[in-house]
Design an enzyme around this catalytic site. Structure first.
Site, PDB file in Angstrom:
ATOM      1  N   ILE A 122      -1.593   3.570 -12.091  1.00 28.19           N
ATOM      2  CA  ILE A 122      -0.899   3.151 -10.888  1.00 28.19           C
ATOM      3  C   ILE A 122      -1.950   2.985  -9.800  1.00 28.19           C
ATOM      4  O   ILE A 122      -3.017   3.605  -9.847  1.00 28.19           O
ATOM      5  CB  ILE A 122       0.214   4.124 -10.447  1.00 28.19           C
ATOM      6  CG1 ILE A 122      -0.310   5.554 -10.274  1.00 28.19           C
ATOM      7  CG2 ILE A 122       1.366   4.116 -11.422  1.00 28.19           C
ATOM      8  CD1 ILE A 122       0.754   6.536  -9.815  1.00 28.19           C
ATOM      9  N   ASP A 123      -1.666   2.131  -8.844  1.00 30.65           N
ATOM     10  CA  ASP A 123      -2.648   1.806  -7.812  1.00 30.65           C
ATOM     11  C   ASP A 123      -3.049   3.037  -7.004  1.00 30.65           C
ATOM     12  O   ASP A 123      -2.277   4.005  -6.893  1.00 30.65           O
ATOM     13  CB  ASP A 123      -2.083   0.758  -6.849  1.00 30.65           C
ATOM     14  CG  ASP A 123      -1.729  -0.543  -7.545  1.00 30.65           C
ATOM     15  OD1 ASP A 123      -2.346  -0.830  -8.578  1.00 30.65           O
ATOM     16  OD2 ASP A 123      -0.847  -1.253  -7.039  1.00 30.65           O
ATOM     17  N   LYS A 124      -4.215   2.975  -6.412  1.00 37.45           N
ATOM     18  CA  LYS A 124      -4.715   4.057  -5.561  1.00 37.45           C
ATOM     19  C   LYS A 124      -3.680   4.480  -4.520  1.00 37.45           C
ATOM     20  O   LYS A 124      -3.436   5.673  -4.318  1.00 37.45           O
ATOM     21  CB  LYS A 124      -5.998   3.597  -4.862  1.00 37.45           C
ATOM     22  CG  LYS A 124      -6.492   4.541  -3.779  1.00 37.45           C
ATOM     23  CD  LYS A 124      -7.602   3.904  -2.962  1.00 37.45           C
ATOM     24  CE  LYS A 124      -7.938   4.747  -1.741  1.00 37.45           C
ATOM     25  NZ  LYS A 124      -8.921   4.088  -0.854  1.00 37.45           N
ATOM     26  N   ARG A 223       4.787  -4.981  -6.584  1.00 33.29           N
ATOM     27  CA  ARG A 223       4.327  -5.517  -5.302  1.00 33.29           C
ATOM     28  C   ARG A 223       4.375  -7.047  -5.292  1.00 33.29           C
ATOM     29  O   ARG A 223       4.829  -7.669  -4.328  1.00 33.29           O
ATOM     30  CB  ARG A 223       2.906  -5.018  -5.016  1.00 33.29           C
ATOM     31  CG  ARG A 223       2.812  -3.504  -4.894  1.00 33.29           C
ATOM     32  CD  ARG A 223       1.375  -3.023  -4.949  1.00 33.29           C
ATOM     33  NE  ARG A 223       0.598  -3.525  -3.820  1.00 33.29           N
ATOM     34  CZ  ARG A 223      -0.728  -3.407  -3.739  1.00 33.29           C
ATOM     35  NH1 ARG A 223      -1.415  -2.832  -4.728  1.00 33.29           N
ATOM     36  NH2 ARG A 223      -1.361  -3.870  -2.676  1.00 33.29           N
TER      37      ARG A 223
END
Length: 289
Positions: A122-124, A223
């Protein structure tokens, strides 16, 4: 050819694609492909990706919020701002550094030395649940569940604008952005199938609280899909509005629930976690419709 490879291979930059071509690692019908060669419809390329270079990833005693653990898997609640694995600009202080310390090096090796144990990312700046494999057996079983969609991931987000339908499905292919290589985009060109299911939890003045379930797991999928529908995620300054809103300068997106079949027993396991403080603080600022 180098441009085509960056679109076909996830996480491969144009310079990396050029190196692969220069090293003779791209072939077509047992013939080495040249960098300036044009692609043709129906062409089948064989890519010989080199093993990751050995790196010295130092175990670090970074606190982990573990929500489930046994001899095969760990499910943890990743905070916003924590990078998952070492990369350019993030040599340490990552989730992998913390896992190496916690597990004393007992993690699967399938994804190489840079990403031990990492089944999915998962993204930062996305918070929430992430599953990690402690051995190769577990990793292979979980990767197969990702491929056949039996590993279910459910997120919550606050998006901009009023989502009209109470629920829906976004079925729109995703690939690298044609001009900005750091972004993804909905496009038919060299894309991969991507499906996100969503439902409205609550409506507010100017914003909507939604639940999203991933059917596929493309980079930045939620997103990109929500922005594509005209409802970018609050705070997403890459795919949404270019300035902070309600104190958020990164996406208000949280991986809240994870369901998988245990790799050893085959029994279903569901792990949930609460919304983080940053998320509930934003909700407290919104005006219900």
């Amino acid at each position: 050819m180098d441009v085509a490879l960056t679109q076909l291979l996830e996480d491969v930059t144009r310079s990396a694609a050029q190196r692969l071509l220069e090293e003779g690692r791209i072939t077509c019908d047992d013939r080495t492909v040249k960098k300036n060669e044009k692609t043709t419809a129906g062409q089948v390329l064989t890519v010989d990706l080199p093993e990751p270079e050995a790196v010295d990833i130092v175990p670090q005693n970074i606190p982990l919020d573990i929500r489930y653990e046994d001899d095969d898997v760990i499910v943890l609640n990743k905070p916003k701002g924590l990078v998952v694995h070492p990369a350019a600009g993030h040599a340490d202080g990552t989730l992998v550094n913390a896992l190496l310390y916690h597990c004393a090096g007992s993690l699967s090796g399938i994804n190489g030395e840079l990403r031990p144990g990492i089944v999915h990312r998962i993204d930062k700046d996305t918070s929430g649940l992430l599953i990690v494999a402690k051995n190769d057996f577990a990793h292979q079983k979980l990767a197969a569940q990702l491929a056949d969609h039996t590993l279910a991931r459910t997120y919550e987000a606050i998006v901009c604008g009023g989502v009209k339908a109470d629920s829906g499905t976004i079925d729109a292919p995703i690939s690298r952005h044609p001009t900005d290589r750091k972004k993804m985009a909905v496009t038919e060109k060299n894309s991969r199938h991507a499906v996100t299911h969503y439902e409205v939890i609550a409506r507010y003045r100017g914003y909507t609280h939604v639940r999203c379930r991933l059917e596929t797991g493309r980079t930045h999928q939620i997103r990109v899909h929500m922005a594509y529908k005209g409802h970018p995620i609050l705070g997403d300054m890459v795919y949404g509005h270019k300035k902070p809103e309600l104190g958020m300068d990164s996406q208000c997106l949280h991986a809240r629930e994870l369901t998988f079949l245990h790799p050893r027993t085959g029994e279903p396991v569901t792990v949930c976690c609460e919304l983080p403080d940053y998320f509930t603080e934003v909700l407290s600022k919104l005006i219900p419709q």
